[in-house]
Design a protein around this motif. Structure first.
Motif, PDB file in Angstrom:
ATOM      1  N   LEU A 236       3.948  -5.241  -6.806  1.00  0.00           N
ATOM      2  CA  LEU A 236       4.284  -3.951  -7.415  1.00  0.00           C
ATOM      3  C   LEU A 236       4.614  -4.103  -8.901  1.00  0.00           C
ATOM      4  CD1 LEU A 236       6.219  -2.680  -4.352  1.00  0.00           C
ATOM      5  CD2 LEU A 236       4.261  -1.492  -5.364  1.00  0.00           C
TER       6      LEU A 236
ATOM      7  N   SER B 221       2.867   1.707  -3.220  1.00  0.00           N
ATOM      8  CA  SER B 221       1.963   2.056  -4.325  1.00  0.00           C
ATOM      9  C   SER B 221       1.624   3.537  -4.283  1.00  0.00           C
ATOM     10  CB  SER B 221       0.662   1.244  -4.250  1.00  0.00           C
ATOM     11  OG  SER B 221       0.941  -0.135  -4.374  1.00  0.00           O
TER      12      SER B 221
ATOM     13  N   LYS C 168       1.405  -4.183 -10.780  1.00  0.00           N
ATOM     14  CA  LYS C 168       0.741  -2.875 -10.892  1.00  0.00           C
ATOM     15  C   LYS C 168       1.553  -1.874 -11.697  1.00  0.00           C
ATOM     16  CE  LYS C 168      -1.402  -1.264  -6.989  1.00  0.00           C
ATOM     17  NZ  LYS C 168      -1.527  -1.034  -5.507  1.00  0.00           N
ATOM     18  N   TYR C 169       2.862  -1.917 -11.513  1.00  0.00           N
ATOM     19  CA  TYR C 169       3.741  -0.890 -12.124  1.00  0.00           C
ATOM     20  C   TYR C 169       4.927  -1.564 -12.811  1.00  0.00           C
ATOM     21  CZ  TYR C 169       1.140   1.521  -8.453  1.00  0.00           C
ATOM     22  OH  TYR C 169       0.145   1.976  -7.633  1.00  0.00           O
TER      23      TYR C 169
ATOM     24  N   ASP D 143       0.838  -1.199   0.000  1.00  0.00           N
ATOM     25  CA  ASP D 143       0.000   0.000   0.000  1.00  0.00           C
ATOM     26  C   ASP D 143       0.882   1.263   0.000  1.00  0.00           C
ATOM     27  OD1 ASP D 143      -1.814   2.017   0.463  1.00  0.00           O
ATOM     28  OD2 ASP D 143      -2.473   1.296   2.418  1.00  0.00           O
TER      29      ASP D 143
ATOM     30  N   GLU E 160       2.319   6.246  -7.194  1.00  0.00           N
ATOM     31  CA  GLU E 160       1.230   7.084  -7.740  1.00  0.00           C
ATOM     32  C   GLU E 160       1.579   8.567  -7.618  1.00  0.00           C
ATOM     33  OE1 GLU E 160      -1.526   5.882  -9.183  1.00  0.00           O
ATOM     34  OE2 GLU E 160      -1.384   3.764  -8.607  1.00  0.00           O
TER      35      GLU E 160
END
Ligand code: CP3
Length: 341
Positions: free
Chosen positions: A230, A190, A233-234, A187, A194
């Motif tokens: 991660l 991330s 997501k990225y 979290d 962002e």
């Protein structure tokens, strides 16, 4: 394509001169840091004051022009945000109310983290706006094992005894603690991405205190879960792992975890790292921070040793651990001249 040489190195490019930054490059060895630190009151206040945290992050960039800038915060922001009581006593290091069993875990709550994680994310946002265009911004957190060693002992320890004992004698408790840290770290990181973090580093400062089987369970396994979440997501954000003190287990670490870079401590020989790590990932390190503090010929020999051993592959010039408090600024300047020519 990027013009940032730190990103190029992490993408595997071999460069004529390495990118350079130093772990703990913002800190007490800088006069201008000590001034802001005093103004902030407590250390954690500084971590949660975006304007001030961004200012101290930028100080070493202005002074030395490092190729990468690491967000100013601390690995103990995570337990603090989860609800554990954390303070920093001046000259004594961190103090936490120890959590030693399943009952103690009840004070941790993943729903509590918003305000504190968001103020760190705000620092990241300010930095992306304030950094020179050639400077890469690194976000970070501690790896679960290292953070847990502080949470269980309530302070720094020489041998991480309390956490090692808990892991052996109450693996149910210790496993749940690690699981909470895995979730909180995903979290936290991330939110940093962002907000604009371009690279992430995972600090596992005490991974060297575990035998192989426990290293697998408490270092590799949770770190791999964080990195794979991660990565999904990225996919374009490079991740650097730092299993400090892992010795030959550095090799297992980079085989098991999808990191693009590995930060190598000063006990690893640069030629061993070249032969066993650099063919797979970008290596970062590994001048002894005490050689930097000492300066002179000892420092020069180490700088040359690293550059000779690693220059045929991708690498980032750094220390083997954080810069020492009483390091003369002139030694940093001298080292940069040797590195950059
Ligand atoms: O410039 C940077 O590297 C970014 C900021 C940063 C800090 N801590 C600031 C800090 C980073 C990346 C960290 C990581 C960190 N924090 C680690 C992992 C790396 C390592 O050093 O092993 C660990 C184990 C911690 C926990 C921690 N924070 C301890 C044990 C201490 C006390 C020891 C000390 O040096 O005082 C801290 C305090 C701390 N974190 C300071 C700074 C600049 C000094 C405190 C102060 O200014 O009063």
């Amino acid at each position: 394509m990027t013009d940032k040489i730190f990103l190029k190195a992490l993408q595997g490019e071999v460069l004529p001169k390495p990118p350079v930054w130093l772990m703990r490059q913002a800190g007490r060895y800088l006069e201008e840091y000590r001034q802001v630190r005093e103004k902030a009151g407590s250390f954690l206040n500084l971590c949660y004051a975006p304007e001030l945290a961004a200012e101290v992050t930028l100080q070493p960039i202005r002074r030395f022009g490092f190729d990468a800038s690491i967000l100013f915060a601390d690995i103990l922001v995570v337990p603090d945000a989860l609800g554990q009581k954390v303070t920093f006593e001046s000259g004594e290091g961190p103090r936490l109310e120890p959590i030693t069993d399943l009952t103690g875990l009840k004070q941790l709550d993943l729903a509590l983290v918003d305000e504190k994680f968001n103020s760190v994310a705000e620092t990241v946002r300010l930095l992306r706006a304030g950094l020179p265009k050639e400077t890469t911004l690194i976000g970070f957190c501690g790896s679960p094992w290292t953070v847990a060693t502080y949470m269980v002992a309530g302070k720094g320890t020489v041998n991480q005894g309390p956490a090692r004992m808990a892991a052996y004698s109450d693996p149910e408790f210790f496993g749940q603690l690690i699981d909470i840290l895995v979730e909180a770290s995903i979290d936290y990181l991330s939110r940093q991405v962002e907000a604009g973090a371009e690279v992430l580093q995972l600090f596992d400062s005490w991974s060297g205190s575990l035998p192989e089987v426990e290293f697998e369970r408490w270092v590799i396994e949770p770190t791999a879960r964080i990195v794979s979440a991660l990565r999904t997501k990225y996919p374009d954000v490079p991740i650097i792992g730092f299993p400090r003190g892992a010795g030959p287990l550095y090799q297992r670490y980079i085989e098991a975890i999808d990191v693009q870079g590995v930060s190598v401590d000063e006990t690893i020989s640069a030629s061993w790292a070249r032969d066993h790590l650099q063919s797979k990932v970008t290596v970062q390190g590994n001048v002894d921070s005490f050689a930097l503090m000492a300066g002179g010929d000892a420092l020069k020999a180490q700088v040359e040793g690293v550059m000779e051993a690693w220059s045929k592959g991708p690498y980032v010039f750094n220390l083997g651990h954080g810069i020492q408090q009483f390091t003369p600024v002139a030694h940093v300047e001298q080292m940069l001249k040797w590195v950059r020519g």
